[in-house]
Design an enzyme around this catalytic site. Structure first.
Site, mmCIF file in Angstrom:
data_model
loop_
_atom_site.group_PDB
_atom_site.id
_atom_site.type_symbol
_atom_site.label_atom_id
_atom_site.label_comp_id
_atom_site.label_asym_id
_atom_site.label_seq_id
_atom_site.Cartn_x
_atom_site.Cartn_y
_atom_site.Cartn_z
ATOM 1 N N PRO A 1 0.441 -1.286 -0.073
ATOM 2 C CA PRO A 1 0.001 0.159 0.511
ATOM 3 C C PRO A 1 0.498 1.364 0.168
ATOM 4 C CG PRO A 1 -0.053 -0.992 1.930
ATOM 5 C CD PRO A 1 0.452 -2.227 1.435
ATOM 6 N N ASN A 2 0.443 2.378 -0.841
ATOM 7 C CA ASN A 2 0.793 3.557 -1.318
ATOM 8 C C ASN A 2 2.051 3.536 -2.035
ATOM 9 O OD1 ASN A 2 -1.292 5.122 1.014
ATOM 10 N ND2 ASN A 2 0.149 3.975 2.788
ATOM 11 N N ARG B 1 5.545 10.518 -2.727
ATOM 12 C CA ARG B 1 5.170 10.594 -0.847
ATOM 13 C C ARG B 1 6.235 10.656 -0.665
ATOM 14 N NH1 ARG B 1 4.661 3.468 1.177
ATOM 15 N NH2 ARG B 1 4.426 4.708 3.137
ATOM 16 N N TYR C 1 11.964 8.038 1.395
ATOM 17 C CA TYR C 1 11.073 6.994 -0.028
ATOM 18 C C TYR C 1 11.651 7.649 -0.939
ATOM 19 C CZ TYR C 1 8.156 5.337 3.524
ATOM 20 O OH TYR C 1 7.506 4.884 4.782
ATOM 21 N N ASN D 1 8.166 -5.659 -1.382
ATOM 22 C CA ASN D 1 7.585 -4.588 -0.545
ATOM 23 C C ASN D 1 6.187 -4.428 0.359
ATOM 24 O OD1 ASN D 1 7.957 -2.194 0.781
ATOM 25 N ND2 ASN D 1 8.332 -0.570 -0.313
ATOM 26 N N ALA E 1 3.334 -1.075 4.483
ATOM 27 C CA ALA E 1 3.055 -1.218 6.310
ATOM 28 C C ALA E 1 2.560 -2.642 6.475
ATOM 29 C CB ALA E 1 1.989 0.009 6.108
ATOM 30 N N GLU F 1 12.958 -9.294 0.997
ATOM 31 C CA GLU F 1 11.606 -8.208 1.373
ATOM 32 C C GLU F 1 12.828 -7.241 1.247
ATOM 33 O OE1 GLU F 1 11.191 -8.618 5.421
ATOM 34 O OE2 GLU F 1 10.505 -6.910 5.751
ATOM 35 N N HIS G 1 12.842 -2.729 1.618
ATOM 36 C CA HIS G 1 12.237 -1.473 1.738
ATOM 37 C C HIS G 1 13.655 -0.470 1.448
ATOM 38 C CE1 HIS G 1 10.089 -3.313 4.267
ATOM 39 N NE2 HIS G 1 10.588 -4.559 5.070
ATOM 40 N N LEU G 2 12.897 0.830 0.403
ATOM 41 C CA LEU G 2 13.410 1.191 0.149
ATOM 42 C C LEU G 2 13.728 2.355 1.322
ATOM 43 C CD1 LEU G 2 10.080 2.519 -1.445
ATOM 44 C CD2 LEU G 2 12.117 2.144 -2.361
ATOM 45 N N SER G 3 13.050 2.715 3.161
ATOM 46 C CA SER G 3 13.954 2.990 3.752
ATOM 47 C C SER G 3 15.006 2.397 5.009
ATOM 48 C CB SER G 3 13.167 4.231 4.595
ATOM 49 O OG SER G 3 12.118 3.214 4.808
ATOM 50 N N ARG H 1 14.126 3.805 11.764
ATOM 51 C CA ARG H 1 12.848 4.879 11.661
ATOM 52 C C ARG H 1 12.124 4.432 13.315
ATOM 53 N NH1 ARG H 1 9.817 4.258 6.642
ATOM 54 N NH2 ARG H 1 8.535 6.366 7.219
HETATM 55 C C1 DQA Z 1 8.928 1.474 3.502
HETATM 56 C C2 DQA Z 1 8.871 0.915 4.916
HETATM 57 C C3 DQA Z 1 7.418 0.760 5.750
HETATM 58 O O1 DQA Z 1 7.363 1.131 7.650
HETATM 59 C C4 DQA Z 1 6.236 1.651 5.209
HETATM 60 O O2 DQA Z 1 5.004 1.520 5.486
HETATM 61 C C5 DQA Z 1 6.171 1.936 3.704
HETATM 62 C C6 DQA Z 1 7.657 1.534 3.032
HETATM 63 C C7 DQA Z 1 9.674 0.933 2.719
HETATM 64 O O3 DQA Z 1 9.785 1.139 1.705
HETATM 65 O O4 DQA Z 1 10.446 1.976 3.111
HETATM 66 O O5 DQA Z 1 5.310 2.182 3.093
HETATM 67 O O6 DQA Z 1 8.168 -0.711 2.918
#
Ligand code: DQA
Length: 176
Positions: A27-28, A35, A40, A92, A95, A116, A118-120, A125
């Site tokens: 999502p997102n 965003r 990101y 990815n 959330a 898996e 994650h961009l961040s 965090r």
């Molecule tokens: C994320 C990190 C997650 O905590 C966050 O909810 C995201 C993006 C990342 O790519 O860094 O939506 O997965």
């Protein structure tokens, strides 16, 4: 997986040696580019997907991408991946990383190895982002390298799939 018909015998599934990789975005992530760029980056999801598909083509692999904001749709796509004989998943979960037992169970059920991404850097965090429902099932985790993380995950998948036998067995098989 392709199907071969020979004479009177029934259709028999024949494993394809063309690697088939599915990239899943949670999502997102459709909002990438605008965003929270400090977390990101500025690359859009389209930029990321196009680079992955192009890299797959160069390597003779099929790379499919899929983004959805709904948990059930992502679960259905993972079930479909097993029917489509997907060899490797890059995901990815966004959330859902921190909340979704259902998505985790889907990956465990199909037993397709996955990385898996994650961009961040989720460990740099908020505390609620430090736990992932996926990491212990994953072959590996890439976190904090921005869009480059997807490319590294794909390089790993391609190399891993080059090593498999004609019967489709692989040396690295997590998510079992
Ligand atoms: C994320 C990190 C997650 O905590 C966050 O909810 C995201 C993006 C990342 O790519 O860094 O939506 O997965």
């Amino acid at each position: 997986m392709t199907t071969k018909r020979t004479g009177r015998t029934a259709a028999k599934p024949v494993p394809s040696l063309r690697p088939h990789v599915l990239v899943l975005h949670g999502p997102n992530l459709n909002l990438l580019g605008s965003r929270e760029p400090k977390h990101y980056g500025l690359a859009t999801l389209d930029d990321i997907n196009r680079a992955l598909v192009a890299r797959g083509e160069t390597a003779g692999a099929q790379v499919e991408t899929y983004q959805h904001n709904h948990e059930g749709a992502l679960i259905d796509r993972i079930h479909q991946a097993a029917l489509d004989a997907v060899d490797f998943i890059i995901i990815n979960p966004a959330a859902y990383t921190h909340t979704s037992v259902a998505l985790r169970d889907a990956l465990a059920a199909v037993a397709i190895p996955f990385v898996e991404v994650h961009l961040s850097n989720i460990y740099a965090r908020e505390a609620f982002r430090h736990h992932s429902y996926f990491s212990d099932l994953a072959v590996g985790v890439v976190s904090g390298l921005g869009a480059h993380g997807y490319e590294l995950a794909l390089e790993y998948a391609l190399r891993h799939l080059q090593n498999r036998t004609p019967h489709g067995s692989q040396k690295t098989q997590k998510a079992h």
